[in-house]
Structure formats: C-alpha cells, structure tokens
Design a protein around this motif. Structure first.
Motif, PDB file in Angstrom:
ATOM      1  N   LYS A 264       0.827  -1.203   0.000  1.00 39.67           N
ATOM      2  CA  LYS A 264       0.000   0.000   0.000  1.00 39.67           C
ATOM      3  C   LYS A 264       0.862   1.255   0.000  1.00 39.67           C
ATOM      4  O   LYS A 264       0.572   2.236  -0.715  1.00 39.67           O
ATOM      5  CB  LYS A 264      -0.907   0.008   1.228  1.00 39.67           C
ATOM      6  N   ALA A 265       1.924   1.220   0.791  1.00 40.87           N
ATOM      7  CA  ALA A 265       2.820   2.386   0.853  1.00 40.87           C
ATOM      8  C   ALA A 265       3.464   2.657  -0.500  1.00 40.87           C
ATOM      9  O   ALA A 265       3.566   3.815  -0.937  1.00 40.87           O
ATOM     10  CB  ALA A 265       3.885   2.162   1.920  1.00 40.87           C
ATOM     11  N   GLU A 266       3.889   1.606  -1.187  1.00 40.79           N
ATOM     12  CA  GLU A 266       4.532   1.789  -2.495  1.00 40.79           C
ATOM     13  C   GLU A 266       3.522   2.248  -3.549  1.00 40.79           C
ATOM     14  O   GLU A 266       3.848   3.076  -4.412  1.00 40.79           O
ATOM     15  CB  GLU A 266       5.215   0.492  -2.939  1.00 40.79           C
ATOM     16  N   VAL A 267       2.312   1.727  -3.491  1.00 41.00           N
ATOM     17  CA  VAL A 267       1.276   2.162  -4.436  1.00 41.00           C
ATOM     18  C   VAL A 267       0.997   3.651  -4.251  1.00 41.00           C
ATOM     19  O   VAL A 267       0.828   4.397  -5.227  1.00 41.00           O
ATOM     20  CB  VAL A 267      -0.020   1.338  -4.258  1.00 41.00           C
ATOM     21  N   GLU A 268       0.961   4.094  -3.003  1.00 42.27           N
ATOM     22  CA  GLU A 268       0.711   5.508  -2.734  1.00 42.27           C
ATOM     23  C   GLU A 268       1.856   6.368  -3.262  1.00 42.27           C
ATOM     24  O   GLU A 268       1.622   7.452  -3.809  1.00 42.27           O
ATOM     25  CB  GLU A 268       0.536   5.731  -1.228  1.00 42.27           C
ATOM     26  N   ARG A 269       3.086   5.899  -3.133  1.00 43.58           N
ATOM     27  CA  ARG A 269       4.228   6.651  -3.666  1.00 43.58           C
ATOM     28  C   ARG A 269       4.179   6.695  -5.190  1.00 43.58           C
ATOM     29  O   ARG A 269       4.542   7.700  -5.805  1.00 43.58           O
ATOM     30  CB  ARG A 269       5.534   6.030  -3.185  1.00 43.58           C
TER      31      ARG A 269
END
Length: 278
Positions: A264-269
């Motif tokens: 999720k963190a990487e998708v947001e970035r």
C-alpha cells in the motif's frame, strides 16, 4: 526590434490537465489566445504559467513627445503676457518647451507584427527547454517507478506463496481449539473440513494477485509507450490499490498483512509520482 527585446519565462507545476495562464504587457494582450494554444500544442499536462516581459533601452520604456499645437498656444500666450507688460522680446523655444504639457513622456510604440513573431519564437525556445528538463526528470521518475513496481511484484509473489500456508495454519488452530473445547468428545471431521474450506474460500486471493500482476505489466507497457499516459497510469494505480486493499481485507495472516501494508505504501508513492507524468 531595434533597442527593444522580449523575455519569456515558462513555469510548470503538476496538474492532471493542461491549464495555461499568460501574463503579457498590456500592448500585447491580444496575443494571449494564440500563446495559450501554442503551449497546449506542445504540452499535454501541467499548470503552466507564461511570463512575457518587454525590455526597452530606456528604464521606463518611454519616449518624449512634443505637442506642437500646445507649444504654439503657449508661445502666443507668453507673447500676450509680454505685450501686456510692455515687454516685446521674442519668446524663446526653451521657455515654451518648459511649459506644462508641451513635452510629455509616452510609452514607446512597437511593431505588433514583429513583436508577435519575436514573442512566439522566444516562447518556442522556452517550451523546448522545458521539455528537455521534463525529459531529464522523466528518466529519474521512470527509474523510481520501476523500483517501486519491482518491490510490489516481489511482495505479491511472497503473498501468493504465503496464502496456502495461512489456510493450513488456520486448520491447525481450529483443530487445536476444537479439541481443547471438546475435552475427549469426538470431533466431527467433516464439519471441521467444511469450516476450513469456507475459510479458504473467504481468504482466497488468487484473483487479486492475478489482476495485480496484470496491472503491473500494463503500467510497465505505458512507461515504455513514448506517449502521454499519465491519466491511464493514474487509473491503473487506483486498480492496484483496490487489489492490494482487497487482499488485506481477506487475509488474517500476519506475514501477509505486513506485506500488504508495504505494498500500500509503495502504491501511494507511485500515485504521487504519476502526478508528475504527462
């Protein structure tokens, strides 16, 4: 254009669409629609500000202008004053020139056609420089996106590998719990198997992982397409987030949940970076 020149500055910020604001000298305000179109023909996205400044040889960009008619009127009036006072001397031109309104400062005129060509040419050069800068930034963004896609891909494979283990661990926990509660009473193995099957069905993430892999591949194809793809990338990021989020809601396995949080963190970035892509 003689002792006159124009400077053009173009600034661009992230934006889903192409919005252009042009700030021009008053005498060139009629050129705004054409300049806005020129920018939109070159750029697909961005909040673009165009600043056009007129530079002249004189500090204020003005020239002295003589009002000849008013000068004649001042000369006549001054002669009348002299006659009334008994002074018949001729009025000098310097005295007339010093009277209010005879000599005034006005903005320097310009050849609008030549100015249009000059401004358009300067804007074209500024847009070329902006595109070159965007290419450099775009390569850095591409490398960053590729790294993040790789991380999501790796974690999704790990999640897919952990999924069967989560079902087996659930079966073991359920068996132990039922045995503890039954205390010697025979356990209905068929009912136990049904519960495990229901859990496996509810926690099955195979479809989510398959779709996520497809989205990652499509995203990479857009990265190499060589054409404006920002909006489609933004849509794919939304789909990636949906699949990762669904995976997290289905799973009760700690290791899977940890990887879902990382994804999720990487998708947001990636979502943030896509805002920089045309």
């Amino acid at each position: 254009m003689g002792d006159e020149e124009f400077s053009v500055e173009v600034r661009s910020l992230n934006h889903k669409f192409c919005e252009v604001k042009a700030r021009l000298p008053r005498e060139l305000s009629a050129l705004e629609p054409a300049l806005v179109k020129q920018v939109k023909d070159r750029l697909a996205r961005g909040a673009v500000d165009v600043f056009i400044k007129r530079n002249t040889a004189t500090a204020a960009g003005t020239v002295p202008v003589v009002d000849v008619g008013l000068a004649r009127e001042w000369a006549r009036a001054l002669r009348e004053v002299g006659e009334a006072l008994g002074e018949l001397a001729e009025v000098s031109w310097s005295v007339v020139a010093s009277q209010p309104g005879v000599v005034r400062l006005e903005e320097r005129g310009m050849d609008v056609e030549s100015a249009t060509q000059a401004v358009s040419g300067a804007l074209e050069q500024a847009l070329t420089a902006l595109e070159q800068m965007r290419q450099v930034e775009g390569e850095a963004i591409r490398v960053d996106l590729e790294t993040r896609l790789g991380l999501i891909e790796r974690w999704s494979r790990e999640v897919a590998g952990l999924a069967p283990r989560s079902v087996e661990e659930y079966r073991q926990r359920l068996t132990e719990r039922v045995a503890e509660l039954a205390r010697g009473i025979s356990v209905d193995e068929q009912r136990l198997a049904q519960e495990v099957a229901l859990f496996a069905e509810r926690s099955d993430i195979a479809e989510e992982m398959t779709r996520l892999a497809s989205h990652l591949e499509q995203f990479r194809q857009l990265m190499g397409a060589g054409e404006p793809s920002g909006r489609r990338m933004d849509f794919l990021v939304q789909e990636m987030h949906r699949e990762v989020n669904t995976t997290g809601s289905k799973s009760q396995h700690a290791e899977i949940s940890a990887r879902v949080v990382s994804m999720k963190a990487e998708v947001e970035r990636i979502r943030e970076q896509v805002q920089n892509v045309e």
